[in-house]
Write a protein that holds these residues in place. Structure first.
Motif, PDB file in Angstrom:
ATOM      1  N   VAL A  96       0.724  -1.333  -0.242  1.00  0.00           N
ATOM      2  CA  VAL A  96      -0.099   0.123  -0.114  1.00  0.00           C
ATOM      3  C   VAL A  96       0.665   1.471   0.163  1.00  0.00           C
ATOM      4  N   GLN A  97       0.475   2.620  -0.485  1.00  0.00           N
ATOM      5  CA  GLN A  97       0.367   3.401  -0.227  1.00  0.00           C
ATOM      6  C   GLN A  97       0.680   4.628   1.424  1.00  0.00           C
TER       7      GLN A  97
ATOM      8  N   ASP B  65      -2.404   4.745   2.946  1.00  0.00           N
ATOM      9  CA  ASP B  65      -3.378   3.805   2.475  1.00  0.00           C
ATOM     10  C   ASP B  65      -3.592   3.304   4.208  1.00  0.00           C
ATOM     11  N   SER B  66      -4.918   2.565   3.899  1.00  0.00           N
ATOM     12  CA  SER B  66      -5.472   1.592   5.324  1.00  0.00           C
ATOM     13  C   SER B  66      -5.674  -0.017   4.850  1.00  0.00           C
ATOM     14  N   LEU B  67      -5.595  -0.677   5.923  1.00  0.00           N
ATOM     15  CA  LEU B  67      -4.870  -2.072   5.403  1.00  0.00           C
ATOM     16  C   LEU B  67      -5.674  -2.804   6.068  1.00  0.00           C
TER      17      LEU B  67
ATOM     18  N   ASN C 274      -5.088   1.844   9.515  1.00  0.00           N
ATOM     19  CA  ASN C 274      -5.139   3.356   8.611  1.00  0.00           C
ATOM     20  C   ASN C 274      -3.842   3.860   8.888  1.00  0.00           C
ATOM     21  N   ASN C 275      -4.141   5.517   7.939  1.00  0.00           N
ATOM     22  CA  ASN C 275      -2.978   6.581   7.890  1.00  0.00           C
ATOM     23  C   ASN C 275      -1.143   5.260   8.213  1.00  0.00           C
TER      24      ASN C 275
ATOM     25  N   VAL D 132       4.895  -0.955   2.904  1.00  0.00           N
ATOM     26  CA  VAL D 132       4.784   0.639   2.873  1.00  0.00           C
ATOM     27  C   VAL D 132       5.182   1.702   1.932  1.00  0.00           C
TER      28      VAL D 132
END
Length: 117
Positions: free
Chosen positions: A12-13, A16-18, A84-85, A115
């Motif tokens: 993810v960047q 982003d959330s996961l 998150n974040n 990330v």
């Protein structure tokens, strides 16, 4: 004993959330405190979050407070980590563990979270 398997990792960047999942099998899932740990490249494994048997008590590492949320669904034998974040420093292999709250005897193989900045 209980067996646990993590899933949900990925690339993810930053920002982003996961959501990670940990699914258990074997002895009753609700008998165990559950926790997430992580190990980044070149780092020691560190505690991330834990949750009590019924989900009423949770505890977080300072580095993730306000960004990560741990939860569990005992009917589904599954624990979650909503992240998150996300930051580049959150990149790590995330491990699910089952135990007493202070000691964790059963561990999964881990799921990779990457990330990008």
């Amino acid at each position: 004993q209980v067996q646990v398997v993590e899933s949900g990792g990925g690339l993810v960047q930053a920002g982003d959330s996961l959501r990670l999942s940990c699914t258990a099998s074997g002895r009753s899932f609700s008998d165990y405190f559950m926790a997430w740990f992580r190990q980044g490249p070149g780092k020691e494994r560190e505690f991330v979050a834990r949750i009590s048997w019924g989900g009423h008590y949770t505890d977080y590492a300072d580095s993730v407070k306000g960004r990560f949320t741990i939860s569990r669904d005992n009917a589904k034998n599954t624990m979650y980590l909503q992240m998150n974040n996300l930051r580049p420093e959150d990149a790590a292999v995330y491990f699910c563990a089952a135990g007493t709250g202070d000691q964790y005897m059963y561990w999964g193989q881990g799921t990779q979270v990457t990330v990008s900045s």
